[in-house]
Design an enzyme around this catalytic site. Structure first.
Site, PDB file in Angstrom:
ATOM      1  N   CYS A  28       1.025  -1.165   0.105  1.00 28.29           N
ATOM      2  CA  CYS A  28       0.046   0.077   0.083  1.00 28.29           C
ATOM      3  C   CYS A  28       0.914   1.394   0.152  1.00 28.29           C
ATOM      4  CB  CYS A  28      -0.869  -0.015   1.346  1.00 28.29           C
ATOM      5  SG  CYS A  28      -1.957   1.459   1.220  1.00 28.29           S
TER       6      CYS A  28
ATOM      7  N   CYS B 286      -0.539   4.109   2.020  1.00 29.71           N
ATOM      8  CA  CYS B 286      -0.433   4.089   3.498  1.00 29.71           C
ATOM      9  C   CYS B 286       1.053   4.270   3.858  1.00 29.71           C
ATOM     10  CB  CYS B 286      -0.647   2.658   3.913  1.00 29.71           C
ATOM     11  SG  CYS B 286      -2.100   1.840   3.211  1.00 29.71           S
ATOM     12  N   ASP B 287       1.935   3.778   3.064  1.00 29.12           N
ATOM     13  CA  ASP B 287       3.355   3.618   3.624  1.00 29.12           C
ATOM     14  C   ASP B 287       4.298   4.394   2.819  1.00 29.12           C
ATOM     15  OD1 ASP B 287       2.727   1.748   5.469  1.00 29.12           O
ATOM     16  OD2 ASP B 287       2.824   0.163   4.156  1.00 29.12           O
TER      17      ASP B 287
END
Ligand code: NAP
Length: 351
Positions: free
Chosen positions: A171, A174-175
């Site tokens: 992701c 997300c990261d």
């Protein structure tokens, strides 16, 4: 002896499941949540209780939890007479696992009952519905909210598993902004729209992004493919698969070893990040033939802007029915919608 039917059973324990539970509990529906089983099989396929968010590190895009020192943010945003609020927020930011435990706690505080098991089988043919857990427990329910999510596909390499949360991620949104990826070369695997989107997103932080694709043509739509070609930081490495993620315990990912699908030769690339974008698989194996699924096996929402499914009294929320947005906040939003839909449906049926 007939078992007494629950009003609402929620299957799944990501942001969608807990938000549905919070709303259902506050509507006095005494929800029962099957949060998933803690098994080696679930660990390996990324389907443990608390969902995908619990597999990430910092969560910086969930409203209300800015990364950084929350008390400092509050000090600068609150008028002096409201500084007492700061004591309620001592912590800095929030990680994915923390956020999920907080959601679980919030649902439990309102009286949600929680069973730590998977639902292995459902019978939606007649009311009340019947659900059987992996451990063999039978539950009857008038209304069911499905919130079992989806799991990112991985390549199933041992080295990939070893560096999850230490450079391996599925992701980018997300990261991608984490310090370890800043101004560093990164790798994205895949040739679809997601791969281009992730590579494009990562190129804002990275010094360079290698897109590793197993063929000589992208699967991505023309407009997305053009975006990859136009981005000077993206280099597409055609006709290669990944043999190994390289790294060590101290530094995490340090590179990849690739194999040519043309002549079988190998080469290595230096990279601090390894992002998978090879599709997702919804967690719907136990629903096959029980209600309408899409071609890609996601639960089908049958009414626009509602969480209804093809079975009356069964609602779906979060990634199990959404292959498009796939964000914690959209999952939580649809969990709220499912609880409200369930509450109204039960009231209309006089249940
Ligand atoms: P996808 O279209 O199925 O693409 C998956 C990619 O991963 C393909 O290029 C595939 O290679 C590759 N792949 C699959 N398994 C692999 C493996 N084991 N090893 C190496 N490569 C592998 O999935 P997606 O990109 O996640 O897109 C899903 C859907 O969402 C699509 O309909 C897409 O259009 C949509 N979407 C749209 C946008 C947008 O418009 N902005 C953004 C994201 C997603 P092959 O090509 O060789 O099969």
């Amino acid at each position: 002896m007939d078992i007494v039917a629950e009003q609402v059973v929620i299957v799944g324990s990501g942001p969608a499941g807990w938000t549905a539970a919070i709303y259902a509990a506050r509507a006095n529906l005494q929800p029962l949540v099957f949060e998933g089983a803690v098994t080696e099989e679930n660990r390996l396929q990324g389907t443990m209780p608390l969902g995908q968010l619990a597999l990430t590190t910092e969560v910086e895009n969930y409203p209300g939890f800015p990364a950084g020192d929350l008390s400092e943010f509050l000090r600068t945003s609150l008028p002096a007479e409201e500084h007492w609020l700061i004591d309620l927020h001592q912590k800095a930011g929030c990680s994915g696992p923390e956020l999920m435990h907080l959601m679980r706690r919030q649902a439990a505080n309102f009286g949600t009952r929680i069973v730590t098991d998977d639902i292995a089988e459902v019978d939606f043919d007649s009311q009340p519905f019947k659900l059987r857990s992996l451990g063999g427990e039978e539950t009857a329910a008038h209304c069911v909210i499905l919130a079992t999510g989806a799991r990112a596909n991985y390549l199933s390499l041992e080295s990939e598993e070893r560096f999850k949360n230490n450079g391996v991620s599925a992701c980018a949104v997300c990261d991608g902004a984490l310090p370890r990826f800043r101004d560093q070369p990164l790798v994205v695997v895949g040739g679809g729209d997601s791969a281009v989107e992730e590579a494009d997103y990562l190129s804002k932080f990275a010094s360079k992004v290698y897109m590793i694709h197993r063929r000589d043509q992208l699967r991505a739509s023309k407009i997305m493919a053009q975006r990859a070609h136009d981005n000077p930081k993206i280099e597409i490495v055609w006709n290669h698969t990944v043999d190994e993620v390289l790294g060590n315990d101290a530094d995490g990912v340090t590179g990849v070893r690739l194999r040519s699908t043309v002549d079988n030769s190998t080469r290595e690339l230096v990279a601090t990040g390894f992002f998978l974008a090879i599709g997702h698989t919804p967690n719907t194996a136990f629903l096959d033939d029980k209600l309408e699924l899409t071609e890609k096996k996601y639960v089908k929402w049958t009414v626009p802007f509602r969480t209804n499914t093809s079975v009356e009294g069964v609602f779906a929320a979060g990634d199990v029915a959404d292959d498009y947005y796939r964000q914690a906040v959209t999952a939580a939003g649809s969990g709220c919608m499912a609880a409200l839909d369930a509450e109204r449906w039960l009231a209309a049926k006089g249940l």
